[in-house]
Motif scaffolding. Sequence first.
Motif, PDB file in Angstrom:
ATOM      1  N   PRO A  74       0.986  -1.011  -0.046  1.00  0.00           N
ATOM      2  CA  PRO A  74      -0.091   0.028  -0.049  1.00  0.00           C
ATOM      3  C   PRO A  74       0.987   1.132  -0.172  1.00  0.00           C
ATOM      4  N   ALA A  75       0.304   2.246  -0.577  1.00  0.00           N
ATOM      5  CA  ALA A  75       1.015   3.665  -0.700  1.00  0.00           C
ATOM      6  C   ALA A  75       1.184   4.144   0.739  1.00  0.00           C
ATOM      7  N   LYS A  76       2.416   4.710   1.070  1.00  0.00           N
ATOM      8  CA  LYS A  76       2.636   5.266   2.317  1.00  0.00           C
ATOM      9  C   LYS A  76       3.048   6.661   1.973  1.00  0.00           C
ATOM     10  N   PRO A  77       2.605   7.676   2.928  1.00  0.00           N
ATOM     11  CA  PRO A  77       3.041   9.067   2.627  1.00  0.00           C
ATOM     12  C   PRO A  77       4.757   9.120   2.885  1.00  0.00           C
ATOM     13  N   VAL A  78       5.136  10.100   2.204  1.00  0.00           N
ATOM     14  CA  VAL A  78       6.759  10.276   2.381  1.00  0.00           C
ATOM     15  C   VAL A  78       6.785  11.381   3.734  1.00  0.00           C
ATOM     16  N   ARG A  79       7.894  10.870   4.461  1.00  0.00           N
ATOM     17  CA  ARG A  79       8.067  11.257   5.883  1.00  0.00           C
ATOM     18  C   ARG A  79       9.541  11.844   6.014  1.00  0.00           C
ATOM     19  N   THR A  80      10.572  11.541   5.227  1.00  0.00           N
ATOM     20  CA  THR A  80      11.787  11.731   5.676  1.00  0.00           C
ATOM     21  C   THR A  80      12.384  12.917   4.240  1.00  0.00           C
ATOM     22  N   LEU A  81      13.425  13.844   4.755  1.00  0.00           N
ATOM     23  CA  LEU A  81      13.674  14.231   3.253  1.00  0.00           C
ATOM     24  C   LEU A  81      14.448  13.467   2.395  1.00  0.00           C
ATOM     25  N   ALA A  86      13.774  12.681  -4.004  1.00  0.00           N
ATOM     26  CA  ALA A  86      13.397  11.988  -5.338  1.00  0.00           C
ATOM     27  C   ALA A  86      12.631  12.491  -6.204  1.00  0.00           C
ATOM     28  N   LEU A  87      11.819  13.553  -5.357  1.00  0.00           N
ATOM     29  CA  LEU A  87      10.728  14.411  -6.474  1.00  0.00           C
ATOM     30  C   LEU A  87      11.337  15.889  -6.705  1.00  0.00           C
ATOM     31  N   ARG A  88      12.557  16.221  -6.277  1.00  0.00           N
ATOM     32  CA  ARG A  88      13.141  17.500  -6.508  1.00  0.00           C
ATOM     33  C   ARG A  88      13.703  17.596  -7.911  1.00  0.00           C
ATOM     34  N   LEU A  89      13.285  18.587  -8.583  1.00  0.00           N
ATOM     35  CA  LEU A  89      13.809  18.900  -9.898  1.00  0.00           C
ATOM     36  C   LEU A  89      14.866  20.168  -9.612  1.00  0.00           C
ATOM     37  N   THR A  90      15.932  20.327 -10.347  1.00  0.00           N
ATOM     38  CA  THR A  90      16.721  21.500 -10.449  1.00  0.00           C
ATOM     39  C   THR A  90      16.386  22.282 -11.665  1.00  0.00           C
ATOM     40  N   ARG A  91      16.897  23.582 -11.830  1.00  0.00           N
ATOM     41  CA  ARG A  91      16.755  24.157 -13.044  1.00  0.00           C
ATOM     42  C   ARG A  91      17.379  23.633 -14.143  1.00  0.00           C
ATOM     43  N   TYR A 125      14.324  31.199   0.183  1.00  0.00           N
ATOM     44  CA  TYR A 125      13.933  29.880  -0.570  1.00  0.00           C
ATOM     45  C   TYR A 125      12.961  29.232   0.085  1.00  0.00           C
ATOM     46  N   ARG A 126      11.750  28.733  -0.851  1.00  0.00           N
ATOM     47  CA  ARG A 126      10.737  27.964  -0.399  1.00  0.00           C
ATOM     48  C   ARG A 126      10.592  26.619  -1.331  1.00  0.00           C
ATOM     49  N   ILE A 127      10.248  25.538  -0.648  1.00  0.00           N
ATOM     50  CA  ILE A 127       9.767  24.430  -1.281  1.00  0.00           C
ATOM     51  C   ILE A 127       8.303  24.653  -2.146  1.00  0.00           C
ATOM     52  N   ALA A 128       8.225  24.500  -3.483  1.00  0.00           N
ATOM     53  CA  ALA A 128       7.152  24.682  -4.153  1.00  0.00           C
ATOM     54  C   ALA A 128       6.776  23.337  -4.913  1.00  0.00           C
ATOM     55  N   GLU A 129       5.487  23.182  -5.052  1.00  0.00           N
ATOM     56  CA  GLU A 129       5.070  22.147  -5.847  1.00  0.00           C
ATOM     57  C   GLU A 129       4.613  22.706  -7.246  1.00  0.00           C
ATOM     58  N   ILE A 130       4.944  22.021  -8.275  1.00  0.00           N
ATOM     59  CA  ILE A 130       4.646  22.276  -9.673  1.00  0.00           C
ATOM     60  C   ILE A 130       3.123  21.709 -10.030  1.00  0.00           C
ATOM     61  N   SER A 168      16.309  27.243  -8.155  1.00  0.00           N
ATOM     62  CA  SER A 168      17.790  27.072  -7.663  1.00  0.00           C
ATOM     63  C   SER A 168      18.225  25.542  -8.127  1.00  0.00           C
ATOM     64  N   ASN A 169      19.411  25.255  -8.278  1.00  0.00           N
ATOM     65  CA  ASN A 169      20.005  24.032  -8.485  1.00  0.00           C
ATOM     66  C   ASN A 169      20.610  23.327  -7.338  1.00  0.00           C
ATOM     67  N   MET A 170      20.372  24.020  -5.979  1.00  0.00           N
ATOM     68  CA  MET A 170      20.899  23.455  -4.712  1.00  0.00           C
ATOM     69  C   MET A 170      19.850  22.577  -4.239  1.00  0.00           C
ATOM     70  N   ALA A 171      20.065  21.609  -3.285  1.00  0.00           N
ATOM     71  CA  ALA A 171      19.082  20.793  -2.572  1.00  0.00           C
ATOM     72  C   ALA A 171      18.376  21.463  -1.534  1.00  0.00           C
ATOM     73  N   PHE A 172      17.404  20.705  -1.020  1.00  0.00           N
ATOM     74  CA  PHE A 172      16.528  21.410   0.086  1.00  0.00           C
ATOM     75  C   PHE A 172      17.334  21.131   1.305  1.00  0.00           C
ATOM     76  N   THR A 173      17.225  22.170   2.093  1.00  0.00           N
ATOM     77  CA  THR A 173      17.545  22.098   3.579  1.00  0.00           C
ATOM     78  C   THR A 173      16.648  21.527   4.441  1.00  0.00           C
ATOM     79  N   ARG A 174      16.965  21.334   5.648  1.00  0.00           N
ATOM     80  CA  ARG A 174      16.237  20.887   6.629  1.00  0.00           C
ATOM     81  C   ARG A 174      15.247  21.653   7.245  1.00  0.00           C
TER      82      ARG A 174
END
Length: 312
Positions: A74-81, A86-91, A125-130, A168-174
């Motif tokens: 069964p599908a489980k929600p993503v809990r950890t960074l 895996a869903l992050r896209l860079t410029r 910076y903010r985490i944004a969903e497309i 941005s091309n950088m990774a998400f921070t905590r």
Amino acid sequence: MSAAKLKRMSKSKRSSPRLYDTADLPQFMLLQARSGYPESRGRRPKSEILRELRRLRAGPLRLDDEEELVAPAPAKPVRTLDEFDALRLTRHRIKQLLRSTSFEQAVRNCFVRLNISALNVPPEYRIAEILGVEELPVGYYVDKTPTNIVLHLRYDDLVEKHELNDLSNMAFTREEFELWRDNCVCQAIEWPTTELVARKKIELYNALNSEGKLTTVLQQNGLVSLAMPMRPAPRAGLLERFGGVYPWKLQRPATPSPSPTPPAPETSSDGSSDGSLASAKPELELETLNEELEAQRLDSIMSSAEHKTKIG
């Protein structure tokens, strides 16, 4: 020997196990081979095994085999960074996906690191969903790549359009991940699941390896003229073009303030001005001081001359 004794001996022989002599062993093995004893059978020949495998492969799937198949988890929600990354896209990755025909399907529901600050302000910076894709009537350049695509991004409680240069091309921070997670709880937004992560991996892989339209590839490489008008690139510094701000500021010398003009001196009743009298007093004091110094010098010279004549 009586008949009763012989009868008694025959009964005891029938109840006791039969003992064979070692000389009778070959005859015993032959009897076992003829009777089909399982230990006497050898291995199956390879031809028979191959024939059985071909028959099973050609046959239809049985119902009992379907029941043995493992059901998907069964599908489980993503809990950890780490799972969310895996869903992050860079410029840079989005710029590679521009030539794909399934660009909108591949990038939808993925996440980017968005700069929400103005040009001359330190980046935030903010985490944004497309959520979607839109085309502008006027194109612009993304790292020397022409495009007219903007993204509909959802962050905080807003849904706005942003160009690819704001990503941005950088990774998400905590801290950014915790802020996004708290915002999802407050806005009652569903979290991405492991099923979405697996599906997006397949879609991104197919989009990156698919053959885009030939005209799109040629236009991005500058081999075909674009039909849309292009917005000129901004003339700014390297750091400012890529969302940064110079860490120093130019220190210019202060402009000297004009000195106030002195007031005109007042004239006395005899025609002489007060300023001329004030300037004449220090001149007289200097003349008297010079005369005193000259007299002391002459006295010292005369005394030294008299002393020499007395010695001579």
